[in-house]
Write a protein that holds these residues in place. Structure first.
Motif, PDB file in Angstrom:
ATOM      1  N   LEU A 148      37.682  39.146  43.717  1.00  0.00           N
ATOM      2  CA  LEU A 148      38.071  38.101  42.768  1.00  0.00           C
ATOM      3  C   LEU A 148      36.844  37.373  42.227  1.00  0.00           C
ATOM      4  CD1 LEU A 148      40.303  36.408  41.424  1.00  0.00           C
ATOM      5  CD2 LEU A 148      40.296  34.959  43.460  1.00  0.00           C
ATOM      6  N   TYR A 149      35.913  37.037  43.113  1.00  0.00           N
ATOM      7  CA  TYR A 149      34.713  36.332  42.667  1.00  0.00           C
ATOM      8  C   TYR A 149      33.865  37.211  41.745  1.00  0.00           C
ATOM      9  CZ  TYR A 149      30.336  33.853  42.564  1.00  0.00           C
ATOM     10  OH  TYR A 149      29.197  33.218  42.123  1.00  0.00           O
ATOM     11  N   ALA A 152      25.237  39.502  35.947  1.00  0.00           N
ATOM     12  CA  ALA A 152      25.616  38.529  36.978  1.00  0.00           C
ATOM     13  C   ALA A 152      26.666  39.108  37.913  1.00  0.00           C
ATOM     14  CB  ALA A 152      26.133  37.245  36.331  1.00  0.00           C
ATOM     15  N   SER A 153      27.564  39.937  37.387  1.00  0.00           N
ATOM     16  CA  SER A 153      28.595  40.531  38.244  1.00  0.00           C
ATOM     17  C   SER A 153      27.984  41.503  39.246  1.00  0.00           C
ATOM     18  CB  SER A 153      29.663  41.234  37.404  1.00  0.00           C
ATOM     19  OG  SER A 153      29.174  42.435  36.831  1.00  0.00           O
ATOM     20  N   VAL A 154      26.927  42.205  38.843  1.00  0.00           N
ATOM     21  CA  VAL A 154      26.231  43.096  39.775  1.00  0.00           C
ATOM     22  C   VAL A 154      25.574  42.277  40.884  1.00  0.00           C
ATOM     23  CG1 VAL A 154      24.313  44.732  40.041  1.00  0.00           C
ATOM     24  CG2 VAL A 154      25.840  44.912  38.075  1.00  0.00           C
ATOM     25  N   VAL A 155      24.991  41.128  40.505  1.00  0.00           N
ATOM     26  CA  VAL A 155      24.411  40.229  41.504  1.00  0.00           C
ATOM     27  C   VAL A 155      25.496  39.736  42.458  1.00  0.00           C
ATOM     28  CG1 VAL A 155      23.241  38.018  41.852  1.00  0.00           C
ATOM     29  CG2 VAL A 155      22.531  39.516  39.978  1.00  0.00           C
ATOM     30  N   ALA A 156      26.661  39.396  41.892  1.00  0.00           N
ATOM     31  CA  ALA A 156      27.777  38.945  42.726  1.00  0.00           C
ATOM     32  C   ALA A 156      28.237  40.055  43.668  1.00  0.00           C
ATOM     33  CB  ALA A 156      28.935  38.482  41.850  1.00  0.00           C
ATOM     34  N   THR A 158      28.813  28.874  38.623  1.00  0.00           N
ATOM     35  CA  THR A 158      28.719  30.241  38.153  1.00  0.00           C
ATOM     36  C   THR A 158      29.991  30.715  37.472  1.00  0.00           C
ATOM     37  OG1 THR A 158      29.408  30.985  40.345  1.00  0.00           O
ATOM     38  CG2 THR A 158      27.059  30.911  39.921  1.00  0.00           C
ATOM     39  N   LEU A 159      31.057  29.959  37.562  1.00  0.00           N
ATOM     40  CA  LEU A 159      32.297  30.374  36.919  1.00  0.00           C
ATOM     41  C   LEU A 159      32.470  29.775  35.528  1.00  0.00           C
ATOM     42  CD1 LEU A 159      34.759  30.199  39.933  1.00  0.00           C
ATOM     43  CD2 LEU A 159      33.498  32.141  39.041  1.00  0.00           C
ATOM     44  N   THR A 160      31.467  29.045  35.038  1.00  0.00           N
ATOM     45  CA  THR A 160      31.552  28.480  33.705  1.00  0.00           C
ATOM     46  C   THR A 160      31.429  29.586  32.668  1.00  0.00           C
ATOM     47  OG1 THR A 160      30.569  26.426  34.442  1.00  0.00           O
ATOM     48  CG2 THR A 160      30.514  26.858  32.089  1.00  0.00           C
ATOM     49  N   VAL A 161      32.337  29.642  31.746  1.00  0.00           N
ATOM     50  CA  VAL A 161      32.301  30.645  30.690  1.00  0.00           C
ATOM     51  C   VAL A 161      31.775  29.996  29.419  1.00  0.00           C
ATOM     52  CG1 VAL A 161      33.650  32.264  29.311  1.00  0.00           C
ATOM     53  CG2 VAL A 161      34.237  31.859  31.701  1.00  0.00           C
ATOM     54  N   GLU A 162      30.751  30.580  28.839  1.00  0.00           N
ATOM     55  CA  GLU A 162      30.155  30.055  27.628  1.00  0.00           C
ATOM     56  C   GLU A 162      30.229  31.103  26.538  1.00  0.00           C
ATOM     57  OE1 GLU A 162      26.379  29.592  29.331  1.00  0.00           O
ATOM     58  OE2 GLU A 162      26.747  27.587  30.108  1.00  0.00           O
ATOM     59  N   ASP A 163      30.260  30.634  25.288  1.00  0.00           N
ATOM     60  CA  ASP A 163      30.260  31.606  24.201  1.00  0.00           C
ATOM     61  C   ASP A 163      28.843  32.111  24.002  1.00  0.00           C
ATOM     62  OD1 ASP A 163      28.801  29.808  22.571  1.00  0.00           O
ATOM     63  OD2 ASP A 163      30.674  28.884  21.873  1.00  0.00           O
ATOM     64  N   ALA A 218      44.296  31.485  42.146  1.00  0.00           N
ATOM     65  CA  ALA A 218      44.064  32.600  43.064  1.00  0.00           C
ATOM     66  C   ALA A 218      43.191  32.171  44.238  1.00  0.00           C
ATOM     67  CB  ALA A 218      43.409  33.764  42.319  1.00  0.00           C
ATOM     68  N   PHE A 219      42.150  31.378  43.962  1.00  0.00           N
ATOM     69  CA  PHE A 219      41.296  30.884  45.044  1.00  0.00           C
ATOM     70  C   PHE A 219      42.089  29.977  45.989  1.00  0.00           C
ATOM     71  CE2 PHE A 219      37.492  31.700  42.217  1.00  0.00           C
ATOM     72  CZ  PHE A 219      36.961  32.692  43.030  1.00  0.00           C
ATOM     73  N   VAL A 220      42.954  29.127  45.421  1.00  0.00           N
ATOM     74  CA  VAL A 220      43.795  28.256  46.245  1.00  0.00           C
ATOM     75  C   VAL A 220      44.736  29.110  47.106  1.00  0.00           C
ATOM     76  CG1 VAL A 220      45.640  26.535  46.231  1.00  0.00           C
ATOM     77  CG2 VAL A 220      43.671  26.261  44.717  1.00  0.00           C
ATOM     78  N   GLY A 221      45.329  30.135  46.490  1.00  0.00           N
ATOM     79  CA  GLY A 221      46.237  31.008  47.220  1.00  0.00           C
ATOM     80  C   GLY A 221      45.545  31.735  48.362  1.00  0.00           C
ATOM     81  N   LEU A 222      44.330  32.235  48.098  1.00  0.00           N
ATOM     82  CA  LEU A 222      43.582  32.913  49.153  1.00  0.00           C
ATOM     83  C   LEU A 222      43.180  31.936  50.252  1.00  0.00           C
ATOM     84  CD1 LEU A 222      41.358  35.220  46.934  1.00  0.00           C
ATOM     85  CD2 LEU A 222      43.130  35.977  48.531  1.00  0.00           C
TER      86      LEU A 222
END
Length: 205
Positions: A21-22, A34-38, A92-97, A192-196
């Motif tokens: 999920l992360y 960044a996803s590869v780093v994650a 790290t979850l901030t989405v920017e244009d 989803a994070f709350v659920g997990l």
């Protein structure tokens, strides 16, 4: 290396969890690099659990209620923090244009990814039960065999998580160009994070 181990490991790795999920969230918010780093950080996060299982330390979590509960609630608190960060559009979850895009700190993404998997005591207990099943009873050196199995599992984890990140990054531009979709995505990941976190809080040894 048995086919049974490879198939079982693949099923485990591709199953949705906090690490996957992360990684997906990072791919959507920061792009493929960044996803590869994650994915790398999530892979590193399972190393302590595998080491604990190999050394037999995971048995402490299994037998000590205090140790297990302490570790568990640290994980729950961190998952709730991730949910809050997602809704607050921070970290790290901030989405920017594309026009506002900034390169995220690889160290920060890695650290978050490591903690996501590290603060889950169920992983130690899982590997304690999982790895020995694929070590022959007559093996001369069970530790080298378990290290080999662990290495294969880690490679599979990284590859699968990186694939998740790739597909998430591929649809990133479609997400950031639609404010409604972006808001929905943040709420979905936060939920989803709350659920997990709730699932982990209810987990028993």
């Amino acid at each position: 290396m048995s086919v049974e181990f490879l198939l079982t490991s693949l099923v485990i790795v591709v199953s949705p969890g906090t690490g996957a999920l992360y990684t997906i969230a990072t791919g959507l918010s920061q792009g493929f690099r960044a996803s590869v780093v994650a994915a790398f950080g999530c892979t590193l996060g399972i190393v302590p659990h595998m080491a604990a299982a190999i050394a037999g330390l995971a048995a402490v979590l299994h037998t000590s209620a205090v140790a297990f509960e302490t570790f568990k609630y640290l994980g729950v608190a961190y998952l709730l923090y991730l949910a809050w960060s997602t809704l607050r559009e921070r970290g790290t979850l901030t989405v920017e244009d594309a026009g506002e895009r900034r390169n995220p700190s690889a160290l920060r993404v890695t650290g978050t990814a490591v903690l996501v998997n590290f603060l889950n005591p169920k992983l130690s207990i899982f590997f304690l039960a999982f790895l020995p099943q694929f070590v022959p009873a007559n093996a001369a050196g069970p530790v080298p065999r378990m290290l080999e199995l662990s290495a294969v599992f880690m490679v599979m984890t990284f590859v699968v998580f990186a694939a998740y990140g790739f597909f998430a990054a591929a649809v990133r531009d479609h997400v950031v160009s639609r404010p409604n979709v972006l808001a929905w995505m943040r709420r979905t990941f936060a939920a989803a994070f709350v659920g997990l976190g709730a699932q982990l809080a209810l987990a028993d040894r």
